[in-house]
Design a protein around this motif. Structure first.
Motif: not given
Length: 521
Positions: A331-333, A360-362, A376-378, A432-433
């Motif tokens: 899915a389009d995050f 990049a997601v973080i 919360f992340l997997e 990482i930010k």
């Protein structure tokens, strides 16, 4: 003159004794119940707070034995005895009911008639006496192999002070109950696949009134839409605050009609149903119609599939969101996370399941939710940054790293801890930010991280092998960059109160603060 012996039991107020008794076990209550009248009166409400009535009828042979009636009397006798003792009956706050009735093969007419006779004995005793439990607040029906008896349901629904009714693996053989339950909380917990189509022709299950309802939990794809329909017909549920349910996607129109009458709903959780423990694609909505903007205007927490989150959160005052990605791994995050950022209040708790995240997601999460306090992340066991390893990065962080220590000082097993420590290492390096106000980060491991670098040899330079001292050093650097950060929790994390996890937590404040490792219990 000899002084009269002092009664030390009455030296403290009764209210304080009751507070002390809250921390004792049932064994302690029963022993104190037999010591003196004073402790007997205090312990009695704890001893009789809960009562379980088991309806157990077995027919192992073609001939029905009088033993069944003996078993019935054994279960019924204490129930009736307590009911007829007002001092004990008034203490009971919870009753649990369990049905265990053997199936009878066709042609076993005698066995069927006998089982019906014994069941009637249970039902009569319950219906005649349950009203005597004047303080009853909660009733739990558990593991019902047969449809719940209508007379028993009506007797419980008539109790004036009942607050909560829970049905576990329940089967209803009716479509309308008179009188209805007027409880604050109703739960149907059919975690196993619904095995019955009882009342399939009826589109409603009218068993509860909505005027007192504050919490509604319907984990049943057979009954949820029927209860939604019946409550919609009765009018608005103005006191409803919490709604958790399972629903087939094709029944969403019934849900939308129901939500239009829930103006004060604060928590909504759509949990896709499972069949024999397996999640099926047809149980997860792929497309949904838009939700009217006037529905659920006070929503604070929403959990469900990505498509549900995109439609439900925009413009509403949510501060907590949980995305269950399930079959929508591609899915389009970006569109989902931007939709979450369009709530009318800042989101402070974000749970994103089944997301294969990267740096990049973080950073996107950090930029859109600077006020986030819980994330919360997997955990992705293959997580790395720019195809590199933090130990190869030229920085003052690495030059100031404590030297390698004795192997006994290493975090063991190394392949398990190196996985998340590399992530912390990159954060300490500034590559990482994290969200600026993040307090706790939860990584839901799902066990795959145990194999993170097990394929690397012991002497491979990529196998960082972090010691306790190095871990504390890196966590201290992270907490300097992010002063609010005080904990990393790793494991099968369902929520922040999950117990079977390991964690790094900061103890103390300021310069005296210290990071400590807490292994799983």
């Amino acid at each position: 003159m000899n002084a009269e012996p002092r009664n030390y039991s009455q030296a403290l107020p009764v209210e304080l004794w009751r507070e002390c008794f809250e921390h004792l076990s049932m064994k302690d209550y029963k022993e104190l119940n037999q010591t003196c009248r004073f402790f007997n009166e205090i312990a009695k409400p704890f001893v009789f707070k809960r009562f379980k009535l088991t309806i157990e009828v077995r027919a192992p042979t073609h001939e029905f034995s009088q033993n069944h009636f003996k078993v019935a009397n054994k279960h019924i006798k204490p129930f009736v005895a307590i009911a007829n003792d007002p001092s004990r009956a008034s203490c009971v706050r919870e009753i649990r009911l369990a049905y265990f009735v053997d199936r009878i093969e066709r042609g076993w007419k005698l066995g069927k008639e006998a089982i019906e006779a014994v069941t009637a004995k249970y039902v009569d005793a319950f219906v005649d006496n349950v009203s005597k439990f004047i303080g009853l607040r909660r009733v739990i029906y558990g593991e019902c192999q047969q449809p719940i008896n209508k007379r028993m349901l009506a007797a419980v629904a008539s109790l004036p002070l009942l607050d909560e009714a829970t049905f576990n693996s329940a089967r209803f053989g009716l479509h309308k109950l008179d009188p209805r339950f007027r409880v604050c909380s109703l739960s149907i917990e059919n975690y196993k696949a619904d095995k019955t189509t009882a009342g399939a022709r009826s589109k409603t299950l009218d068993i509860v009134a909505g005027d007192n309802l504050e919490k509604l939990c319907l984990r049943s794809t057979i009954y949820s839409h029927k209860i939604f329909a019946s409550l919609t017909a009765l009018g608005e549920c103005t006191r409803l605050r919490v709604l958790k349910f399972q629903l087939m996607p094709q029944q969403v129109d019934v849900l939308y009609n129901f939500l239009a009458g829930c103006p004060n709903l604060e928590t909504l959780c759509w949990e896709p149903a499972r069949v024999h423990g397996r999640l099926l694609p047809e149980h997860v909505p792929i497309a949904l119609p838009p939700l009217p903007p006037t529905s659920i205007p006070r929503l604070r927490f929403c959990q469900g599939p990505a498509i549900l989150i995109k439609l439900f959160v925009r413009g509403r005052p949510l501060d907590s969101v949980a995305v269950d990605n399930f079959f929508e791994r591609d899915a389009d995050f970006d569109s989902i996370i931007h939709a979450i950022s369009q709530t009318s209040r800042p989101v402070v708790r974000l749970f994103y399941a089944h997301l294969k995240f990267n740096a990049a997601v973080i950073e996107l999460i950090a930029s859109l939710f600077p006020g986030l306090t819980r994330l919360f992340l997997e955990w992705d066991s293959t997580f790395h940054f720019n195809e590199e390893y933090p130990s190869f990065f030229e920085s003052e962080v690495n030059t100031g790293m404590p030297p390698q220590e004795d192997p006994e000082e290493m975090l063991q097993p190394t392949f398990m801890h190196d996985s998340y420590m590399r992530f912390i290492h990159w954060v300490a390096l500034g590559q990482i930010k994290l969200p600026a106000k993040l307090e706790k980060l939860y990584l839901d491991a799902r066990l795959q991280w145990l194999l993170t670098i097990s394929h690397l040899s012991r002497d491979d330079p990529r196998n960082q092998r972090y010691s306790v001292a190095r871990a504390k050093y890196l966590f201290s650097l992270v907490s300097k960059k992010y002063p609010a950060f005080k904990g990393l929790v790793i494991g099968e994390v369902a929520d922040e109160h999950q117990g079977d996890v390991m964690a790094w937590l900061k103890h103390g404040h300021g310069a005296s603060a210290e990071w400590r490792y807490h292994p799983p219990p």
